[in-house]
Structures are given as C-alpha cells and as structure tokens.
Design a protein around this motif. Structure first.
Motif, PDB file in Angstrom:
ATOM      1  N   ILE A 279      -2.866 -29.143  21.302  1.00 39.70           N
ATOM      2  CA  ILE A 279      -1.662 -30.292  22.893  1.00 39.70           C
ATOM      3  C   ILE A 279      -2.417 -30.397  23.987  1.00 39.70           C
ATOM      4  CG2 ILE A 279      -0.167 -28.560  22.493  1.00 39.70           C
ATOM      5  CD1 ILE A 279       0.251 -32.686  22.528  1.00 39.70           C
ATOM      6  N   GLN A 280      -2.954 -28.407  24.531  1.00 39.23           N
ATOM      7  CA  GLN A 280      -2.981 -29.086  26.092  1.00 39.23           C
ATOM      8  C   GLN A 280      -4.458 -29.330  26.104  1.00 39.23           C
ATOM      9  OE1 GLN A 280      -2.509 -26.905  23.464  1.00 39.23           O
ATOM     10  NE2 GLN A 280      -1.328 -24.622  24.710  1.00 39.23           N
ATOM     11  N   GLU A 281      -5.408 -29.563  24.899  1.00 42.02           N
ATOM     12  CA  GLU A 281      -6.759 -30.369  25.307  1.00 42.02           C
ATOM     13  C   GLU A 281      -5.670 -31.594  26.034  1.00 42.02           C
ATOM     14  OE1 GLU A 281      -9.614 -29.977  22.953  1.00 42.02           O
ATOM     15  OE2 GLU A 281     -11.379 -31.277  23.686  1.00 42.02           O
ATOM     16  N   LEU A 282      -4.939 -31.941  25.410  1.00 40.58           N
ATOM     17  CA  LEU A 282      -5.196 -33.616  25.265  1.00 40.58           C
ATOM     18  C   LEU A 282      -4.090 -34.082  26.354  1.00 40.58           C
ATOM     19  CD1 LEU A 282      -4.741 -36.649  23.761  1.00 40.58           C
ATOM     20  CD2 LEU A 282      -2.040 -35.708  23.118  1.00 40.58           C
ATOM     21  N   MET A 283      -3.034 -33.526  26.800  1.00 40.20           N
ATOM     22  CA  MET A 283      -2.751 -32.917  28.066  1.00 40.20           C
ATOM     23  C   MET A 283      -3.716 -32.914  29.095  1.00 40.20           C
ATOM     24  SD  MET A 283       0.152 -33.732  27.530  1.00 40.20           S
ATOM     25  CE  MET A 283       1.470 -33.837  26.598  1.00 40.20           C
ATOM     26  N   ALA A 284      -4.785 -32.218  29.294  1.00 40.63           N
ATOM     27  CA  ALA A 284      -5.647 -32.118  30.234  1.00 40.63           C
ATOM     28  C   ALA A 284      -6.371 -33.160  30.425  1.00 40.63           C
ATOM     29  CB  ALA A 284      -6.547 -30.553  30.125  1.00 40.63           C
ATOM     30  N   ARG A 285      -6.700 -34.064  28.887  1.00 35.80           N
ATOM     31  CA  ARG A 285      -6.910 -35.203  29.110  1.00 35.80           C
ATOM     32  C   ARG A 285      -6.478 -36.169  30.074  1.00 35.80           C
ATOM     33  NH1 ARG A 285     -11.468 -35.354  24.411  1.00 35.80           N
ATOM     34  NH2 ARG A 285     -12.188 -33.087  24.968  1.00 35.80           N
ATOM     35  N   LEU A 286      -5.552 -36.413  29.610  1.00 40.07           N
ATOM     36  CA  LEU A 286      -4.596 -37.320  29.973  1.00 40.07           C
ATOM     37  C   LEU A 286      -4.174 -37.020  31.149  1.00 40.07           C
ATOM     38  CD1 LEU A 286      -1.498 -37.107  27.907  1.00 40.07           C
ATOM     39  CD2 LEU A 286      -3.207 -38.943  27.830  1.00 40.07           C
ATOM     40  N   ARG A 287      -4.649 -35.760  32.087  1.00 42.42           N
ATOM     41  CA  ARG A 287      -4.736 -35.934  33.703  1.00 42.42           C
ATOM     42  C   ARG A 287      -5.696 -36.360  34.200  1.00 42.42           C
ATOM     43  NH1 ARG A 287      -1.806 -30.547  31.531  1.00 42.42           N
ATOM     44  NH2 ARG A 287      -3.559 -30.009  31.986  1.00 42.42           N
TER      45      ARG A 287
END
Ligand code: CA
Length: 226
Positions: free
Chosen positions: A105-113
C-alpha cells in the motif's frame, strides 16, 4: 483529491478505501467498467485507480474509451496481469502508471503522490500561507512564529484538515460551500447542510484572526496576502 476506484475484488476495494481515506483522499468506488465510464462523464474526479479484469468490459477498454474522449485524467492500472506485454499495452493505451498485484500500500500511496505533484495540487508536502503551515503528508498544521521553535501545532479532525487544505491550496480564490463539500464527502454519504460552516467555525477558533474569510453568499477564501 478525488479518486475513482474501479475494482471488482470487494475485500481489496474496501481495504483500499480505508487506506486512501486515511490519507485524505476522497474515494468513489465502482466495480464494473461500464459504471466507471458513466461515472467518468461527471467532471469531479482527479484520478483513477483501474483494475483490468472487470466483470463486464475490460479495464483496458475503459482506458481506451476515456482517452478517445480526449480525457487526460491520470490513470493508475492496478492489476494481477504481470506480463511485460500487458504492462506495455496498459501504458501504450494511456495509463500514467502500472502497479502489479500483490502490491504494498505504501508504494501505491507514493505513486499517487507523484501524480498529485505532477498535477500541481501538492507541489510539496508543505503548504504555507502567512503564519499557517500545513503538512499534507503528516496531516499536521502549525501556526506561528518565524522559526520552528515558536510554532504551535493545531489539532484538527480529518474533515477540518481537509477543509483547510482545500482553502490553502486555493489561496486567493473563493471556494463555494459546494466546492468545499465536494472535496469532503464520498458518494452516498449524507451531508449535513451546515457541515462546512461547522468545520470552518472549529478551524477559526485555532487559526489567526481573519485567516479564513467569509464572502457573503459566495463562499470562503484565504487571502494570499494574508
Ligand atoms: Ca478484477
């Protein structure tokens, strides 16, 4: 930021919604491609998280239709299809990013940012207007002095924070109550008619005088020159 989440795996979708909402995103979830296309005709989405294996039409077809309509809405494909061919196809169809399940999930959040930064809605983690500093990643608000030692942290609820963030991101522009509401609530969520006023009232109690101004009959504004 409003995200349209197109995902037919319901346990995954609800887990994603919890995580995204806790990061301050407003999430609308649909589980079919055609419903997604319908939802996309409304202009109030900022980005899409798109599964490919959907029960009615393929996610790639959703993407294809979207790009045919000349929409430049950012799309992150989130799929179990992990072949190189599938990734290339997704990106060539116009996806901005491609993440393979299972994912962190942290990777998805980073990509959203990354997308947020590119859109210019979050040029950095910090938004500063006058003496108020809002950290969009840590979800913290500081008011005060000329250096970090004299700053005071203000504690706001998640929705209060989102109201303040919307106003600070748009400093110098009036936002109507409806525009503020649209950044706060998910589809189908009941909105109390005076909810925005209540949030603003709480914010004002902790922020410098006249930081948030009411423009009668129009909305609210934080002045750039504050
Ligand atoms: Ca699926």
């Amino acid at each position: 930021m409003r995200i349209l989440l197109v995902e037919d795996d319901l346990p995954l979708a609800s887990a994603l919604q919890v995580s995204l909402k806790s990061e301050g995103f407003v999430v609308n979830h649909v589980n079919q491609g055609k419903v997604a296309l319908n939802a996309l005709s409304a202009p109030d989405q900022d980005m899409i998280i798109l599964d490919l294996g959907l029960p009615d039409i393929d996610g790639l077809e959703v993407l294809n239709q979207l790009r045919k309509q000349k929409s430049s809405l950012p799309v992150i494909i989130l799929t179990a299809r992990d072949s190189l061919e599938s990734k290339i196809k997704g990106l060539d169809y116009g996806a901005d990013d491609y993440l393979v399940k299972p994912f962190e999930i942290q990777e998805l959040m980073a990509r959203l940012r990354v997308i947020e930064r590119r859109l210019g809605t979050a040029s950095s983690a910090l938004i500063c207007v006058g003496q108020v500093k809002l950290d969009t990643f840590a979800h913290k608000v500081f008011v005060g002095g000329d250096n970090a030692d004299t700053e005071i942290e203000c504690h706001f609820s998640k929705k209060e924070f989102m109201v303040l963030k919307a106003l600070m991101e748009n400093a110098g522009r009036i936002l109507s109550r409806e525009q503020i509401e649209s950044k706060l609530y998910h589809w189908g969520e009941e909105v109390l008619s005076n909810a925005v006023e209540v949030h603003i009232h709480k914010l004002r109690k902790n922020l410098p005088d006249k930081f948030i101004q009411n423009v009668r009959g129009v909305g609210y504004i934080i002045n750039n020159s504050y």
